[in-house]
Design an enzyme around this catalytic site. Sequence first.
Site, short mmCIF file in Angstrom:
data_model
loop_
_atom_site.label_atom_id
_atom_site.label_comp_id
_atom_site.label_asym_id
_atom_site.label_seq_id
_atom_site.Cartn_x
_atom_site.Cartn_y
_atom_site.Cartn_z
N GLU A 94 0.82 -1.21 0.00
CA GLU A 94 0.00 0.00 0.00
C GLU A 94 0.85 1.25 0.00
OE1 GLU A 94 -4.06 -1.82 1.96
OE2 GLU A 94 -3.04 -0.21 3.01
N CYS A 107 3.45 8.61 0.38
CA CYS A 107 3.93 7.80 1.50
C CYS A 107 4.16 6.37 1.02
CB CYS A 107 2.88 7.85 2.63
SG CYS A 107 3.29 6.85 4.06
N CYS A 114 5.61 -5.98 8.91
CA CYS A 114 6.71 -5.33 9.65
C CYS A 114 7.05 -6.20 10.85
CB CYS A 114 6.28 -3.94 10.13
SG CYS A 114 7.58 -3.04 11.01
N CYS A 118 5.02 -2.64 16.86
CA CYS A 118 4.64 -1.52 17.73
C CYS A 118 3.18 -1.71 18.15
CB CYS A 118 4.85 -0.19 17.02
SG CYS A 118 6.59 0.12 16.63
N CYS A 121 0.15 -0.01 16.16
CA CYS A 121 0.25 0.09 14.69
C CYS A 121 -0.40 -1.11 14.02
CB CYS A 121 1.73 0.18 14.29
SG CYS A 121 1.98 0.19 12.51
N GLY A 163 6.22 -1.16 7.12
CA GLY A 163 7.58 -1.68 7.25
C GLY A 163 8.56 -0.71 7.87
N GLU A 164 9.74 -1.24 8.19
CA GLU A 164 10.81 -0.45 8.80
C GLU A 164 11.92 -0.24 7.77
OE1 GLU A 164 11.65 1.39 11.47
OE2 GLU A 164 13.62 1.50 10.52
N SER A 195 11.75 7.44 7.67
CA SER A 195 11.35 7.34 9.07
C SER A 195 11.77 6.00 9.66
CB SER A 195 9.82 7.48 9.15
OG SER A 195 9.38 7.39 10.50
N LEU A 218 9.45 8.47 18.03
CA LEU A 218 9.84 8.48 19.44
C LEU A 218 8.69 7.99 20.34
CD1 LEU A 218 12.53 9.19 20.71
CD2 LEU A 218 11.64 11.45 21.23
N ASN A 294 -4.40 7.31 15.33
CA ASN A 294 -5.51 6.88 14.48
C ASN A 294 -6.01 5.54 14.98
OD1 ASN A 294 -5.52 8.93 12.36
ND2 ASN A 294 -3.44 8.19 12.02
N CYS A 337 -1.75 7.33 9.14
CA CYS A 337 -0.54 6.74 9.73
C CYS A 337 -0.87 5.46 10.47
CB CYS A 337 0.09 7.68 10.75
SG CYS A 337 0.31 9.34 10.18
N1 SAH Z 1 8.72 1.84 10.72
C1 SAH Z 1 8.92 3.23 10.49
C2 SAH Z 1 8.06 3.84 9.39
C3 SAH Z 1 6.61 3.44 9.30
S1 SAH Z 1 5.44 4.01 10.50
C4 SAH Z 1 8.76 4.01 11.77
O1 SAH Z 1 8.38 3.41 12.77
O2 SAH Z 1 9.05 5.20 11.80
C5 SAH Z 1 5.20 5.75 10.23
C6 SAH Z 1 4.74 6.46 11.51
O3 SAH Z 1 3.36 6.17 11.82
C7 SAH Z 1 5.53 6.02 12.74
O4 SAH Z 1 5.85 7.15 13.50
C8 SAH Z 1 4.52 5.16 13.46
O5 SAH Z 1 4.84 5.00 14.81
C9 SAH Z 1 3.25 5.92 13.21
N2 SAH Z 1 2.02 5.18 13.50
C10 SAH Z 1 1.84 3.85 13.45
N3 SAH Z 1 0.57 3.53 13.78
C11 SAH Z 1 -0.07 4.69 14.06
C12 SAH Z 1 -1.39 5.03 14.44
N4 SAH Z 1 -2.33 4.09 14.58
N5 SAH Z 1 -1.69 6.33 14.61
C13 SAH Z 1 -0.75 7.30 14.43
N6 SAH Z 1 0.50 7.04 14.05
C14 SAH Z 1 0.86 5.76 13.87
#
Ligand code: SAH
Length: 347
Positions: A94, A107, A114, A118, A121, A163-164, A195, A218, A294, A337
């Site tokens: 996506e 994006c 991933c 987290c 996420c 993904g990371e 990111s 962070l 979100n 996000c």
């Molecule tokens: N893996 C990388 C890039 C992908 S995530 C990273 O962690 O930076 C892009 C951003 O979206 C990250 O800051 C992630 O923590 C955030 N994110 C993930 N799920 C989210 C959610 N449900 N609401 C808001 N931000 C979210």
Amino acid sequence: MTDSRPHLKDLPIEALRARLAAEGVAPWRAEQVVSWLYARGVEDPMAMTDLPVALRERLAGAWRWRALEWDGRVCSADGTVKGRLRAADGARVEAVLIPEGERTTLCLSTQVGCPLACSFCATGALGFTRNLSTAEILDQVCRMREALAPGQRLTNVVFMGMGEPLLNLPRVVDAVRMLLHPKAFALGPRKVTVSTAGVVPRIGDLLRAVPVNLAVSLHAADDEVRDVLVPLNRRFPLDALLGALREAPEITPRRPVFFEYTLIEGVNDAPEAARRLAERIRGIPAKVNLIPLNPHPDTTHGPPSAEACSRFAGLLARRGVTVTLRRSRGADVDAACGQLAAREAVA
Ligand code: SAH
């Protein structure tokens, strides 16, 4: 029968030059091919009319030219477009196109699923399938720009999809080089942001390889909270992460790091958390982007109230932190996000 030919979009421009030279073709033909492919969006080598016919035929026979096909797209009321794309092995990828005034940001995803899990996420809940290839990363750009409105131009790219990126670094770096290359997508270095959740040993590798913006997810300024939100923190705790950023010569007031901080009600939104955050990042050239969580079906967490978010931003600003409170885009089509989970089919 499956097509086992290599993808041309996997080749860095230098590698393409070397291949052509080995075949007795002038190496500068590589720039011509790249310019057709990425600047003009022509993926049929037979249509690359300034190449010798014999070369066109050889290129058409030896390589695959498209790594992703459309599988569906959804348009949000706010103009955001979520594209679902399909790889040759059926994997779903996506990408999201986000228009904001003069700007149009794309994006991109870097992995299928991933491995970082987290807790808030949606992609994290899927688990990890595989890395994307360079061709699959670049084809997200090639496909998604087909969804641009007439006159609309792609201005920014962020690696913030599924993904990371730093766990797929060589492919990401090759893709970034093509995004920046003047004959290819020709984006300015400050228009591309990668990111990471904080894969500390790879941060320097990325910054040395390509002059892009770095964003760091962070989400918490103390290890106890961050250990739960971003389990990677148990391997690379805040001291190591912030220490690496403090020492990175590439991070300067002209090229600050962007800290992403997803605000989650009752988890990391207390006034004390804002004070601690300001304290811990002091001395690092940085901007903080606050994003209210979100919600999605894989998390029980929710965003704080709008007032609580503003209050958190105010506390940071008062302590000299440059901070923006982002509104979420594309939430109505699950394109916001952390919502790129690519599960069921879309129209
Ligand atoms: N893996 C990388 C890039 C992908 S995530 C990273 O962690 O930076 C892009 C951003 O979206 C990250 O800051 C992630 O923590 C955030 N994110 C993930 N799920 C989210 C959610 N449900 N609401 C808001 N931000 C979210």
